[in-house]
Every structure is written in structure tokens, then in C-alpha cells.
Design an enzyme around this catalytic site. Structure first.
Site: not given
Ligand code: NDP
Ligand code: X2W
Length: 339
Positions: A156
């Protein structure tokens, strides 16, 4: 119709993808999955996310490792909205069939495995996939994304930062003796859905974290081409990132020159909006847009650019959708921009 699955569908970015796919004219959502022992397996997306209460048909399935090959062969696209470790471990099997894989984690964004291990805390052992992975910054890598089987969707903060900085670096107008400085504030959804003390309502205020060591620093630097100082902050709001970028320009670079540069680079890009004033997070929350505005102090040679995105959308799910559209031969904004 393209058959699609979302792994990690109960999380913030996964649920956002479910919502986008449900409204996509050319995608059919076949599977929504969570980890094998997830406490949410068997529940519907509607039960977990009130804003998706109409999506009662999607039941979360536990992902046992033997199902990876089945998904790889039966799906056209698989989105991994999972922790870095899970994406890392499953990519080889998932990408071995016909499905194109779009990974929202950081597992395949850094080509240097030593830098990766230092910032992610585990060794990268999926070398072939890492080599194959294309960085999914859709406004810059669209030709490579169209051909890719594995797309590493950018983080992000890097998305907000790179969209502001790349026009300047690529045009050679940055003074190379002064590092660009990125100060960015994110809403708490950036930290994911799992409860933690650091993101609880009472604890969150406005605070810098990861100072001089956040894993997004090498991601920004490697995809920009020059070192930066990046400082993330956690803010007490739900969604969005505002990145304030300060740069020193080469002598004689004017406001008019930057106006022309940004308009030449992004004038035809539907998701980047060049604003006439500095954008607010509310302008982009829940949208796929990146809003940019800039001002040059011609006396000192410094410029400030602000870049606003929704971290869950352009910072993750809608950017993944832009990439999937491109890789499946569709218009990049299919299902994202209406009217
Ligand atoms: N939130 C954000 O703004 C951003 C996030 N990201 C990245 O995107 C990814 C997802 O982020 P986010 O949606 O915030 O994370 P969340 O913690 O909200 O969701 C993670 C999801 O993955 C599932 N999960 C966890 N472990 C496993 C596994 N071993 N196998 C299958 N499913 C699994 C969880 O469900 P359960 O544990 O119940 O299985 C849940 O559905 C991360 O890598 C994050 O770094 C990237 C950019 C921005
Ligand atoms: C507010 C906050 O905690 N933000 C996350 C970044 C989310 C993101 O972009 O995640 P990945 O690069 O892990 O996919 C952090 O700083 O770790």
C-alpha cells in the site's frame, strides 16, 4: 466468464476482492477460502462482513494443501490475500496449472533474497516463482502484467509513494544528492483484521512506526531506482493512506515543468487523478483512485507532492483487480470504474 478463487477471503483485502469480483461483469467467484484450521471455515462472507450481508451464497472453505493443484488447474485466476508466509509456501503449486496468480502479500515483491530475509524474517526458498513474478504496479508494468502468470501486487505505501515519485525519477529531474522523503499516514485496516493491542481503538492515536527500517523502504527503493527516507505513521481512522513526499529538484525545474510532466505521464491513466488542490483521504476512501497534487518552491528547488489512496483498494484489492484484468485480456478498469 473467468473462474476465480480468493484465498484469505475473510480478511480485509480478501473481502474487498470478494465484493469487487461479485460486481465484475466477466468474473465468476467459484471459491472463497481460509486456512485449514480457520475458526471461520463454514461461515459465509455475509456473516463476517456486514457490508457484504447480501453475499450469503459464499461459504468459506478450509484450504487443505491437497486442494492447491485442483485450484491451479480449474481456476483462471487465484487471488492470494494471505500472510507473506502462506503466499510464499503455496505459490509454486498454485502457479503450476492454468491459473494466473495475484499475490497481495509481500512475498514476491523483492528480487534480492538477502534483503527479503532481513525485512520479512524468513528465508525465501521459492526462487523460480520469485524470478517469474512481475511487480504489479499497473500504471507502469502493464505490458509485463499482461503476459505474467505470477503478479506480486505492490504494498500500500509503495503504491502511494511510487505513483508520486516515478514520474520525477524517470524524467531525471530529482537532485540525486538529496533523498526523497516520504511521510505517510495509514488507517488501521492496513494492519489486517486480526485483533491486536497496537490497533485497538483505545491505543491508536497518531504515531510513527517502523522508523528507518520498514519493509516497504526496500520495496520503494528497488522499484524506484534510488534510496528514499520512508516513515510510516498509524492514524486513528479506518481506511486510506496519505503520503506526503518532499523532493529536491534539479536546479531550474519549474512548477510548469512538473505540471506538464505529471499530465504527460498520467493524463491517459483512468485510475490516477491529477487534482487542482491537495487531496484528502476521504476523496479516495472506498475507491480505486490515486489522487495526486504537487507544489514547487522555485526559489529553494524543493517540491512537495501528496498522494492519496485507499490502502485496501488501490493499495491492495483494486490494484490486484487491475492486474487480473490486464492478465486476462480485459480493460484494466473493468469492474472498477462505473460511469
Ligand atoms: N490491509 C491492507 O491494507 C493491505 C494488506 N496487504 C497484504 O495482503 C495480505 C492480506 O492482508 P489483510 O487482508 O489485511 O489481512 P487479514 O489479516 O485481514 O486477512 C488475512 C486472511 O488470510 C487468511 N489466512 C491466514 N493464514 C492463512 C493460511 N495459512 N492459509 C489460508 N488463509 C490464511 C485469514 O483467515 P484465517 O486466519 O481465518 O485462515 C484471512 O482470511 C497480507 O499479506 C498483507 O500484508 C497488502 C496491501 C495492503
Ligand atoms: C497500518 C499498517 O500496519 N500497515 C501495514 C502495511 C500493509 C501492507 O501494504 O502490507 P504488505 O506490504 O505487508 O502487503 C504495515 O505497516 O505493516
Amino acid at each position: 466468464m473467468f473462474n476465480v478463487a480468493v484465498i484469505g477471503a475473510s480478511g480485509y483485502t480478501g473481502a474487498q476482492l470478494v465484493s469487487l469480483i461479485s460486481g465484475h461483469p466477466q468474473m465468476s467467484l467459484q471459491h472463497v477460502l481460509v486456512s485449514e484450521n480457520s475458526q471461520d471455515a463454514g461461515k459465509t462472507i455475509a456473516q463476517l462482513h456486514g457490508n457484504l450481508a447480501h453475499l450469503t451464497q459464499h461459504v468459506l472453505e478450509p484450504l487443505a494443501p491437497h486442494r492447491l493443484a485442483e485450484l491451479a488447474n480449474a481456476m483462471d485466476a487465484v487471488f492470494l490475500a494471505t500472510p507473506h508466509e502462506a503466499s510464499h509456501d503455496w505459490m509454486a503449486e498454485l502457479s503450476a496449472g492454468k491459473a494466473k496468480v495475484f499475490d497481495l502479500s509481500g512475498a514476491f515483491r523483492l528480487k534480492d533474497t538477502e534483503v527479503f530475509a532481513k525485512h520479512y524474517g524468513f528465508a525465501h526458498t521459492s526462487e523460480a516463482c520469485l524470478e517469474q513474478a512481475v511487480y504489479g504496479l499497473a500504471e507502469y508494468n502493464s505490458e509485463a502484467i499482461k503476459q505474467a502468470d505470477i503478479v506480486a501486487v505492490p504494498g500500500c505505501y509503495p503504491t502511494a509513494s511510487l505513483l508520486a515519485l516515478k514520474p520525477l525519477f524517470n524524467a531525471g529531474v530529482l537532485d540525486e544528492s538529496v533523498r526523497p522523503i516520504v511521510n505517510a499516514v495509514s488507517g488501521v485496516s492496513g494492519a489486517g483484521r486480526k485483533a491486536s493491542l497496537g490497533t485497538s481503538f483505545y491505543e491508536v492515536s497518531l504515531q510513527a512506526y517502523g522508523v528507518l527500517g520498514h519493509r516497504h523502504t526496500p520495496e520503494i527503493e528497488s522499484h524506484l531506482g534510488t534510496p528514499v527516507i520512508f516513515t510510516p505513521h498509524l492514524g486513528n481512522f479506518k481506511r486510506g493512506i496519505l503520503a506526503t513526499v518532499t523532493v529536491k529538484l534539479k536546479s531550474g525545474t519549474s512548477q510548469t515543468a512538473l505540471d506538464k510532466l505529471y499530465s504527460d505521464v498520467y493524463g491517459e491513466q483512468p485510475v490516477v487523478r491529477l487534482r487542482e488542490s491537495f487531496p484528502k483521504i476521504d476523496d479516495v476512501a472506498h475507491t480505486p483512485y490515486c489522487d495526486l497534487h504537487w507544489k514547487v518552491d522555485e526559489q529553494s528547488g524543493y517540491a512537495v507532492i501528496t498522494s492519496a489512496i485507499d490502502n485496501v483498494m488501490k493499495g491492495a484489492a483494486s490494484q490486484a483487480m487491475q492486474c487480473a484484468n490486464l492478465a486476462l485480456g480485459l480493460a484494466a478498469t473493468e469492474g472498477l470504474i462505473h460511469g
